[in-house]
Design an enzyme around this catalytic site. Structure first.
Site, short mmCIF file in Angstrom:
data_model
loop_
_atom_site.label_atom_id
_atom_site.label_comp_id
_atom_site.label_asym_id
_atom_site.label_seq_id
_atom_site.Cartn_x
_atom_site.Cartn_y
_atom_site.Cartn_z
N HIS A 16 46.66 25.39 37.58
CA HIS A 16 46.75 24.12 36.08
C HIS A 16 47.83 23.49 36.28
O HIS A 16 49.17 23.84 36.90
CB HIS A 16 46.26 25.44 35.48
CG HIS A 16 44.67 26.28 35.77
ND1 HIS A 16 44.16 25.30 35.49
CD2 HIS A 16 45.08 26.75 36.90
CE1 HIS A 16 42.89 26.76 36.30
NE2 HIS A 16 43.43 27.28 36.89
N GLU A 62 47.38 31.13 31.70
CA GLU A 62 47.17 30.75 33.58
C GLU A 62 48.42 30.19 34.02
O GLU A 62 49.33 30.52 35.13
CB GLU A 62 45.74 30.97 33.89
CG GLU A 62 45.91 30.24 35.33
CD GLU A 62 44.65 30.61 35.90
OE1 GLU A 62 43.65 29.85 34.69
OE2 GLU A 62 43.82 30.24 36.83
N HIS A 106 46.63 31.65 41.16
CA HIS A 106 45.46 31.41 40.24
C HIS A 106 45.52 33.06 39.48
O HIS A 106 45.96 34.09 39.53
CB HIS A 106 44.03 31.16 40.02
CG HIS A 106 43.95 29.74 40.64
ND1 HIS A 106 43.75 28.89 39.27
CD2 HIS A 106 44.46 29.23 41.78
CE1 HIS A 106 43.80 28.12 40.53
NE2 HIS A 106 44.21 28.05 41.57
N GLU A 109 43.50 35.33 43.06
CA GLU A 109 43.16 35.49 41.74
C GLU A 109 43.45 36.62 41.04
O GLU A 109 43.59 38.52 41.78
CB GLU A 109 41.72 36.23 41.50
CG GLU A 109 40.58 34.26 41.65
CD GLU A 109 40.65 32.85 40.23
OE1 GLU A 109 41.74 33.44 39.51
OE2 GLU A 109 40.63 32.45 40.80
ZN LIG Z 1 42.72 29.12 37.50
#
Ligand SMILES: [Zn+2]
Length: 254
Positions: A10, A24, A79, A144
């Site tokens: 992102h 995030e 992430h 993640e």
């Molecule tokens: Zn993400």
């Protein structure tokens, strides 16, 4: 020279997931920069490129194009999860391709190193049809790192010490998977106490309590993290033992 491409997920106009006052895109950037710094400070034989080093908007295609045209040997895309859950999971591409077994082997090493360092709940090594792992021309993994909408994960993610643990897990996993050599130096390992007060132990036994130490005290580590029933410990230079739980102690090297 092993080329490692680190993608901070992102950024810019795309904040990614948000929750508990966190975005995030800020966490992924912090983790990418910290991972790069640990790799460059502690290992030789590699070069690192980041998809971004600031709060910048990039499409997914721009990211994989960058890695592919650089000729990266490995790509990790960082992430933070959301959607109800806690803990850590990683993803490789779920398609069928010739280097799949090797991709999953390397991702498994990175995955295990992160879980070991952070003590995140392990949600498993998974496969999915994500752009970053599908369109990268080299072995890749997408991590993640906790759930931004979980109160407990978000509380941990607000701690810089915990972000250091996540980054160290990435760096150690990448170094092991890619066979990087540790820099020849006199670096020492330390733990800094994060809790108000914390027990030390005379032996590798949670029942064998020694003395209580306090917040911000620093101790030299002589034996790296090892499993002890129900958790992990470090052995200190004094001969005493202490928990390796990253909620209570921060491990670092210098
Ligand atoms: Zn993400």
């Amino acid at each position: 020279m092993t080329k490692i491409f680190i993608d901070a997920g992102h950024g810019g106009t795309d904040p990614g997931a948000s929750g508990n006052g966190l975005h995030e895109k800020d966490l992924t950037l912090a983790l990418a920069l910290k991972t790069r710094d640990i790799l460059n400070n502690e290992y030789d034989g590699h070069s690192v490129q980041l998809s971004r080093t600031s709060d910048r908007t990039l499409s997914l295609t721009e990211r994989t194009n960058m890695a592919n045209s650089w000729g990266a040997d490995y790509l990790v895309s960082i992430h933070i999860n959301a959607g109800g859950g806690v803990g850590f999971e990683s993803f490789t591409y779920n398609g069928s391709y010739s280097s799949k077994a090797e991709t999953n082997r390397l991702a498994g090493i990175v995955h295990d190193a992160i879980v070991n360092r952070t003590e995140f709940r392990d949600r498993g090594k998974k496969e999915a049809n994500f752009h970053m792992v599908r369109e990268s021309a080299m072995p890749s993994v997408l991590t993640e790192n906790g759930f931004i909408d979980s109160t407990s994960d978000a509380a941990a993610l607000k701690s810089d010490a915990f972000l250091n643990s996540i980054a160290r897990g990435h760096a150690e996993g990448l170094a092991e998977a890619l066979g990087l050599t540790r820099k020849a130096s006199e670096t020492q390992a330390f733990v800094k106490i994060l809790a108000d007060s914390l027990w030390t132990y005379n032996s590798a036994d949670w029942e064998d309590r020694a003395v209580i130490v306090g917040e911000d005290e620093v101790f030299t580590v002589i034996r790296n993290k090892f499993p002890v029933e129900g958790g992990h410990m470090y052995q200190l230079k004094s001969g005493l033992y202490i928990t390796a739980n990253p909620s209570y102690v921060e491990f670092y090297k210098k």
